[in-house]
Motif scaffolding. Structure first.
Motif, PDB file in Angstrom:
ATOM      1  N   ARG A   1      -2.865  -0.623   5.178  1.00  0.00           N
ATOM      2  CA  ARG A   1      -2.082  -1.702   4.615  1.00  0.00           C
ATOM      3  C   ARG A   1      -2.700  -2.335   3.345  1.00  0.00           C
ATOM      4  O   ARG A   1      -1.950  -2.374   2.043  1.00  0.00           O
ATOM      5  CB  ARG A   1      -2.235  -2.915   5.274  1.00  0.00           C
ATOM      6  CG  ARG A   1      -1.582  -4.259   4.864  1.00  0.00           C
ATOM      7  CD  ARG A   1      -1.693  -5.341   5.956  1.00  0.00           C
ATOM      8  NE  ARG A   1      -1.050  -6.549   5.492  1.00  0.00           N
ATOM      9  CZ  ARG A   1      -0.782  -7.773   6.258  1.00  0.00           C
ATOM     10  NH1 ARG A   1      -1.220  -7.554   7.532  1.00  0.00           N
ATOM     11  NH2 ARG A   1      -0.124  -8.771   5.868  1.00  0.00           N
ATOM     12  N   ILE A   2      -4.048  -1.952   3.163  1.00  0.00           N
ATOM     13  CA  ILE A   2      -4.667  -2.274   1.609  1.00  0.00           C
ATOM     14  C   ILE A   2      -4.253  -1.387   0.705  1.00  0.00           C
ATOM     15  O   ILE A   2      -3.858  -1.619  -0.493  1.00  0.00           O
ATOM     16  CB  ILE A   2      -6.182  -2.210   1.911  1.00  0.00           C
ATOM     17  CG1 ILE A   2      -6.567  -3.463   2.630  1.00  0.00           C
ATOM     18  CG2 ILE A   2      -6.954  -2.441   0.282  1.00  0.00           C
ATOM     19  CD1 ILE A   2      -7.992  -3.587   3.086  1.00  0.00           C
ATOM     20  N   ARG A   3      -4.250   0.321   1.149  1.00  0.00           N
ATOM     21  CA  ARG A   3      -3.661   1.211   0.149  1.00  0.00           C
ATOM     22  C   ARG A   3      -2.459   1.022  -0.307  1.00  0.00           C
ATOM     23  O   ARG A   3      -2.080   1.528  -1.308  1.00  0.00           O
ATOM     24  CB  ARG A   3      -4.101   2.513   0.974  1.00  0.00           C
ATOM     25  CG  ARG A   3      -5.591   2.734   1.283  1.00  0.00           C
ATOM     26  CD  ARG A   3      -5.682   4.243   1.999  1.00  0.00           C
ATOM     27  NE  ARG A   3      -5.513   5.246   1.036  1.00  0.00           N
ATOM     28  CZ  ARG A   3      -5.534   6.521   1.332  1.00  0.00           C
ATOM     29  NH1 ARG A   3      -6.030   6.799   2.559  1.00  0.00           N
ATOM     30  NH2 ARG A   3      -5.291   7.363   0.485  1.00  0.00           N
ATOM     31  N   GLN A   4      -1.608   0.596   0.507  1.00  0.00           N
ATOM     32  CA  GLN A   4      -0.029   0.524   0.244  1.00  0.00           C
ATOM     33  C   GLN A   4      -0.015  -0.601  -0.857  1.00  0.00           C
ATOM     34  O   GLN A   4       0.871  -0.486  -1.706  1.00  0.00           O
ATOM     35  CB  GLN A   4       0.657   0.245   1.338  1.00  0.00           C
ATOM     36  CG  GLN A   4       0.945   1.042   2.298  1.00  0.00           C
ATOM     37  CD  GLN A   4       1.600   0.657   3.496  1.00  0.00           C
ATOM     38  OE1 GLN A   4       1.994  -0.413   3.768  1.00  0.00           O
ATOM     39  NE2 GLN A   4       1.961   1.658   4.581  1.00  0.00           N
ATOM     40  N   VAL A   5      -0.621  -1.641  -0.667  1.00  0.00           N
ATOM     41  CA  VAL A   5      -0.669  -2.874  -1.826  1.00  0.00           C
ATOM     42  C   VAL A   5      -1.216  -2.259  -2.990  1.00  0.00           C
ATOM     43  O   VAL A   5      -0.662  -2.557  -4.084  1.00  0.00           O
ATOM     44  CB  VAL A   5      -1.425  -4.082  -1.140  1.00  0.00           C
ATOM     45  CG1 VAL A   5      -1.505  -5.190  -2.236  1.00  0.00           C
ATOM     46  CG2 VAL A   5      -0.939  -4.460   0.206  1.00  0.00           C
ATOM     47  N   VAL A   6      -2.428  -1.497  -2.971  1.00  0.00           N
ATOM     48  CA  VAL A   6      -2.963  -1.216  -4.299  1.00  0.00           C
ATOM     49  C   VAL A   6      -2.052  -0.150  -4.940  1.00  0.00           C
ATOM     50  O   VAL A   6      -1.750  -0.173  -6.130  1.00  0.00           O
ATOM     51  CB  VAL A   6      -4.204  -0.460  -4.076  1.00  0.00           C
ATOM     52  CG1 VAL A   6      -4.696   0.420  -5.257  1.00  0.00           C
ATOM     53  CG2 VAL A   6      -5.454  -1.476  -3.413  1.00  0.00           C
ATOM     54  N   SER A   7      -1.264   0.711  -4.221  1.00  0.00           N
ATOM     55  CA  SER A   7      -0.502   1.590  -4.540  1.00  0.00           C
ATOM     56  C   SER A   7       0.808   1.024  -5.449  1.00  0.00           C
ATOM     57  O   SER A   7       1.435   1.332  -6.390  1.00  0.00           O
ATOM     58  CB  SER A   7       0.307   2.390  -3.663  1.00  0.00           C
ATOM     59  OG  SER A   7      -0.924   3.247  -3.018  1.00  0.00           O
ATOM     60  N   ILE A   8       1.186  -0.138  -4.920  1.00  0.00           N
ATOM     61  CA  ILE A   8       2.353  -0.903  -5.323  1.00  0.00           C
ATOM     62  C   ILE A   8       2.177  -1.267  -6.798  1.00  0.00           C
ATOM     63  O   ILE A   8       2.818  -1.366  -7.776  1.00  0.00           O
ATOM     64  CB  ILE A   8       2.815  -2.318  -4.862  1.00  0.00           C
ATOM     65  CG1 ILE A   8       3.265  -1.688  -3.275  1.00  0.00           C
ATOM     66  CG2 ILE A   8       3.894  -3.021  -5.344  1.00  0.00           C
ATOM     67  CD1 ILE A   8       3.473  -2.922  -2.301  1.00  0.00           C
ATOM     68  N   TYR A   9       0.779  -1.732  -7.245  1.00  0.00           N
ATOM     69  CA  TYR A   9       0.557  -2.202  -8.682  1.00  0.00           C
ATOM     70  C   TYR A   9       0.295  -1.161  -9.573  1.00  0.00           C
ATOM     71  O   TYR A   9      -0.339  -1.678 -10.565  1.00  0.00           O
ATOM     72  CB  TYR A   9      -0.717  -3.045  -8.305  1.00  0.00           C
ATOM     73  CG  TYR A   9      -0.156  -4.401  -7.740  1.00  0.00           C
ATOM     74  CD1 TYR A   9       0.178  -5.575  -8.618  1.00  0.00           C
ATOM     75  CD2 TYR A   9      -0.192  -4.868  -6.321  1.00  0.00           C
ATOM     76  CE1 TYR A   9       0.382  -6.981  -8.244  1.00  0.00           C
ATOM     77  CE2 TYR A   9       0.325  -6.092  -5.961  1.00  0.00           C
ATOM     78  CZ  TYR A   9       0.740  -6.828  -6.806  1.00  0.00           C
ATOM     79  OH  TYR A   9       0.878  -7.983  -6.462  1.00  0.00           O
TER      80      TYR A   9
END
Length: 787
Positions: free
Chosen positions: A546-554
C-alpha cells in the motif's frame, strides 16, 4: 436666486452663500463677487480695500482660490489705519506662508509696527510673525522681539514670549538671545506670560545643551512655583474641575523632567514635590488625571527614589481601573515602557493587565497583550500562558499571530518541564496554527526529538490531534513527522501518560493518505506526509504494498519537489531495498559532552535568574532575521539556516575543535563607527577568541546624544552565504537621550573559510515622534576580523 449687480457687503455675501440651494448656485455667487473684488483691487480704492479683502478671506475659508489678494494684504499692512492693518495681518496669516515669495515683503512692515509702541498693532505684528515667520524673518526680527519681552504691557509680553518660542523652533541658533530674559520672566504673576515662559525654557533646553545647564540652576524656583500651585492655587479663573491650573502644572512637570534627566542634584530637589503632587491630586476628573500622568512620566524619567518609582507604577495601575478607555490605553502604553526598568513593580498589576485582554476595543487588547507577554517570567509562566491561551481562542484574527508567537517564545524561555512545553506548543498549533512563526515546526520537532522519554506520549497526542483536524498546516507537519519517526510506539499499546489508544496500521496509513489528498495541504505538508509513509515501511509489520502504491502515484506529480521525493523513494524500494531499513532509521539524538556541560548548566542557571527581570520580546528576532537574509545574497529561501552557536566563546565550538576551555586573552581590534544620524551613533567592537579563530564576536553599541529618547530600537543583521550568524537579545529597546546608558547587542559570526566579511544592517526606531528605518552595508571591517 440672482445675485445683485453691485458689490455685496460681507454680511450680505454670507447670507446669499448660505441661501444657495445647490453647489452651482454657490459657485455662481462667489465667482461674481470675486470679479467685483478684482475690479475693486484694480481701481485701487483705498477706503474699501479692507472690506473687499475681508470678503475674499471668507471665500478662502470656504476653499475657493484667493491668491490674487496676497499683494493687497501687504498694502493694508503698510497702511497707517488700524482697521486696514487688522484685516491685512489676518490676510497675511491666512494667505501667506514660506512657499510664497511675497511673505518676505512684510518684514519691514512688521519691524516698523513692533517699534511703534501701539499695543494693538504690536500684538497683530507678533501674531503674524509667530504664525508665518520664516527662518530669514526670525533672524531679522529677533532683536525686536527680545526688546518686547520685558516691556511693561503684559499683553505685548505674552505675545512676544510665544513669538520667541516660534523663533527658537525655526532657528535654534537664536537661543542665546532669549536666555537672559527668561530668568526675569519666571517671576511674572500673569498666567499667560508664565505659561509661555515655561514653554520657551522647555524649547531652549531641548535644543541647546548649554541652555539645559543654565536652567538647572532654576529648578528650586520651578519647584516653588509648582508647590504654590498645588497648595494655594494660582487663581480661581484658571482652575478646572477643582484642579488648580492643570495646564501650567503639566508644562512645569515637563520642564522638570527635562532638567532632572541624568542629573542627580536636580532630581533630589524635585523628589518631595513630585511625591506631594502624586498623592494630593484629585483623580475624579480628567484634568487631575492629566497632571498625574505627567507626574508619572517625570518620576520615571529622572533619577528619582525607588519608593517614588513604585508609587508612579501604582498610579498607572489605578489608571487601568478607570472607566475611560483613553486613560486605560495611556496606562498600558506607559507600563509597557516601564516594564524593563521596574519589572517587579509592574508585576503587581498583572491581574488587572490580564483583565484588559478582554476589552472589546482592539487597541486596548493589543496593548494589554504586549504588556502581558512582557510580564511572563519563570514564576508565573504557567498561569500567564493559560490566560493567554484562553485569549488566543477568542481574540480577533489580527492579534492571533502576535499572541501565538508570544506564547511560543515564553514557553521556549521559561518552560518548567519538557512535557509542559510540548503540551503548550501543541495547544497553540491546534488553536492558531496558521498564525505561528515560521520556525515553530522546526523548534517543536527538535524539542520532541530531544525528549526520548516523551516520544510515545508525543506521538499519541499528535495522532489524536491530526485525526480531529488537518487544516492547521504547522500542526499537520509536526504530526506527520512524529508519526513517521515514532509510528512503532503508536502501535505498541498504552502509554502511562495518556489514555489508552488503540490504533491499527490501516488507520495510520489512511490518515496519512488523507493528508496527501486534502486540498488544504501545502506542498511542504505533502512532503512531510510522503516521507512519513516511507519511514513507516520500516516500522510497521504489515505488507508495504500500500505504501509503495501511494509513492508510485506521486512519481508523476506536478510539484517538482514531491515528484523527486517519490522517484527517489520508489528507487529505494526497487533497487536498494536491502539498505532501506538503515537509511530510514530514526533521527539520532544530539549528544552533548566535554567541558561544555558544566558551563551550559551554569549559564542556564544564570539565564533563569536574569530572565526574571527581562521582558519577553513582542515579536521574534529570529523571524525578522530570516527576512533580512536576502539583503546580501538573493532570496531567504535559498539561504541555509545556521545552527545555533554556543553563547560563550569557550563553549561548544571550542569543544568540537578539541581546543582548551580557557583561551588566552584576545588581541585588540580597533573599533568602527558605522552609523550616525541626529545624535544616534552606532559603534562596532570586535573580539576573536584565540581558541576559536573562525569565531568573531561583534558588540553593537548604540549611544544617543540628542535631546529625545530613541525608542523601539531594533538592530538586525545579515551576512553572505558561507557565514553563520547569531544575534543575541539586546540589552533593551530604548537608547536614552543626552548620552544616557548605551544599548548593546552581541553578534556571533562563524567564518569557517576565513573569507572577507561584510555586514548588512537594518535599523528601525522612533525618534522625535518619527518612525525611522535605515538599511546600509558595512564593507570596511578591519582585516583582523576575518584573517
Amino acid at each position: 436666486m440672482v445675485a445683485s449687480s453691485s458689490s455685496l457687503k460681507l454680511q450680505d455675501l454670507i447670507q446669499e452663500i448660505r441661501e444657495a440651494k445647490t453647489q452651482a448656485q454657490e459657485r455662481e455667487v462667489i465667482q461674481k463677487e470675486c470679479a467685483h473684488i478684482r475690479a475693486s483691487f484694480r481701481d485701487g480704492d483705498p477706503l474699501h480695500r479692507h472690506r473687499q479683502l475681508a470678503k475674499l478671506l471668507y471665500v478662502h475659508l470656504l476653499g475657493y482660490p484667493a491668491h490674487f489678494g496676497q499683494m493687497e494684504c501687504l498694502k493694508l499692512i503698510a497702511s497707517p489705519r488700524f482697521t486696514d492693518k487688522r484685516v491685512g495681518y489676518l490676510g497675511a496669516m491666512l494667505l501667506l506662508d514660506e512657499r510664497q515669495d511675497a511673505h518676505l515683503l512684510i518684514t519691514n512692515s512688521i519691524k516698523n509696527d513692533l517699534s511703534q509702541g501701539i499695543q494693538a498693532v504690536q500684538g497683530l505684528a507678533l501674531c503674524t510673525l509667530s504664525a508665518t515667520g520664516s527662518a530669514e524673518m526670525c533672524r531679522d526680527l529677533a532683536t525686536e522681539v527680545e526688546k518686547l519681552l520685558l516691556q511693561r504691557s503684559a499683553y505685548v509680553r505674552k505675545k512676544a514670549v510665544l513669538t520667541a518660542v516660534h523663533m527658537i523652533r525655526k532657528v535654534p541658533e537664536l537661543s542665546d538671545i532669549f536666555l537672559p530674559p527668561c530668568a526675569q520672566l519666571l517671576h511674572e504673576h500673569h498666567h499667560g506670560i508664565l505659561l509661555g515662559t515655561i514653554t520657551l525654557i522647555t524649547e531652549l533646553c531641548e535644543r541647546r545643551p548649554a541652555a539645559l545647564k543654565h536652567f538647572r540652576k532654576m529648578v528650586p524656583q520651578l519647584v516653588h512655583i509648582l508647590q504654590t500651585l498645588v497648595t494655594t492655587g494660582y487663581s480661581t479663573e484658571h482652575s478646572i474641575s477643582g484642579v488648580s491650573d492643570p495646564f501650567l502644572q503639566v508644562q512645569i512637570l515637563r520642564l522638570l523632567r527635562i532638567l532632572g534627566r541624568n542629573h542627580e542634584e536636580s532630581s533630589d530637589t524635585m523628589n518631595d514635590l513630585l511625591a506631594q503632587v502624586a498623592t494630593n491630586t484629585d483623580t475624579s476628573r480628567n484634568a487631575g488625571n492629566a497632571v498625574l500622568f505627567e507626574t508619572v512620566l517625570t518620576i520615571m524619567d529622572i533619577r528619582s527614589a525607588a519608593g517614588l518609582r513604585v508609587l508612579a507604577v501604582n498610579i498607572l495601575g489605578r489608571f487601568l481601573l478607570n472607566s475611560d478607555r483613553n486613560i486605560r490605553y495611556v496606562a498600558l502604553t506607559s507600563l509597557l515602557r516601564l516594564v524593563q526598568s521596574n519589572h517587579s513593580a509592574v508585576q503587581r498589576h498583572r491581574p488587572t493587565v490580564v483583565e484588559c485582554l478582554r476589552e472589546p476595543d482592539g487597541s486596548l487588547s493589543r496593548r494589554a497583550l504586549e504588556l502581558s507577554l512582557a510580564l511572563v517570567n519563570s514564576s508565573n509562566v504557567q498561569a500567564m500562558t493559560q490566560e493567554l491561551q484562553g485569549f488566543l481562542e477568542s481574540c480577533p484574527p489580527d492579534l492571533q499571530a502576535n499572541c501565538a508567537s508570544g506564547i511560543l517564545l515564553a514557553a521556549e524561555r521559561f518552560a518548567p518541564t519538557k512535557r509542559w512545553h510540548i503540551d503548550t506548543t501543541l495547544r497553540v498549533l491546534m488553536t492558531a496554527g496558521t498564525h505561528v512563526r515560521d520556525d515553530a515546526v522546526a523548534n517543536l520537532t527538535q524539542l520532541i526529538g530531544g525528549a526520548q522519554e516523551l516520544h510515545a506520549y508525543s506521538v499519541r497526542r499528535l495522532y489524536s490531534a491530526l485525526a480531529e483536524d488537518i487544516s492547521q498546516q504547522p500542526l499537520v507537519q509536526v504530526a506527520t513527522w512524529c508519526i513517521g519517526e515514532y509510528g512503532d510506539l503508536l502501535l505498541e499499546g498504552s502509554c502511562e501518560e495518556t489514555e489508552p489508544l488503540q490504533v491499527k496500521e490501516e488507520e495510520v496509513l489512511a490518515l496519512l493518505e488523507r493528508v496527501l489528498q486534502s486540498h488544504m495541504s501545502l506542498p511542504a505538508t505533502r512532503g512531510y506526509a510522503l516521507t512519513a509513509l516511507v519511514k513507516l515501511s520500516t516500522r510497521l509489520r504489515g505488507d508495504n504494498n500500500r505504501i509503495r502504491q501511494v509513492v508510485s502515484i506521486y512519481r508523476s506529480c506536478l510539484d517538482v519537489e514531491l515528484q523527486q521525493r517519490a522517484v527517489e523513494y520508489n528507487t529505494l524500494f526497487r533497487k536498494y531495498d536491502h539498505m532501506r531499513a538503515a537509511i530510514l532509521e530514526k533521527i539520532p539524538l544530539v549528544e552533548r559532552g566535554g567541558c561544555q556541560v558544566d558551563e551550559e548548566a551554569k549559564e542556564s542557571k544564570e539565564t533563569a535568574q536574569l530572565s526574571e527581570a527581562a521582558p519577553v520580546p513582542t515579536e521574534p528576532q529570529a523571524s525578522k532575521l530570516l527576512d533580512l537574509l536576502d539583503l546580501l545574497d538573493g532570496p531567504s529561501g535559498d539561504a541555509q539556516h545556521p545552527p545555533p552557536l554556543d553563547p560563550t566563546p569557550g563553549g561548544t565550538l571550542i569543544h568540537l575543535l578539541n581546543l582548551p576551555c580557557a583561551p588566552p586573552p584576545p588581541a585588540p581590534i580597533p573599533n568602527l563607527k558605522v552609523f550616525e544620524r541626529e545624535g544616534l551613533q552606532l559603534n562596532l567592537s570586535f573580539v576573536r577568541p584565540p581558541g576559536t579563530p573562525t569565531l568573531l564576536l561583534i558588540t553593537v553599541t548604540a549611544t544617543n546624544t540628542s535631546g529625545g529618547d530613541v525608542t523601539h530600537f531594533i538592530c538586525q543583521a545579515a551576512v553572505p552565504k558561507g557565514f553563520q550568524l547569531q544575534l543575541q537579545a539586546p540589552s533593551g529597546d530604548t537608547v536614552p537621550a543626552q548620552g544616557g546608558l548605551p544599548m548593546t547587542q552581541l553578534l556571533r559570526i562563524l567564518n569557517p573559510k576565513k573569507a572577507p566579511l561584510r555586514l548588512k544592517l537594518r535599523l528601525t526606531y522612533n525618534h522625535f515622534g518619527q518612525s525611522v528605518q535605515e538599511i546600509f552595508e558595512v564593507n570596511n571591517l578591519p582585516v583582523e576580523t576575518w584573517q
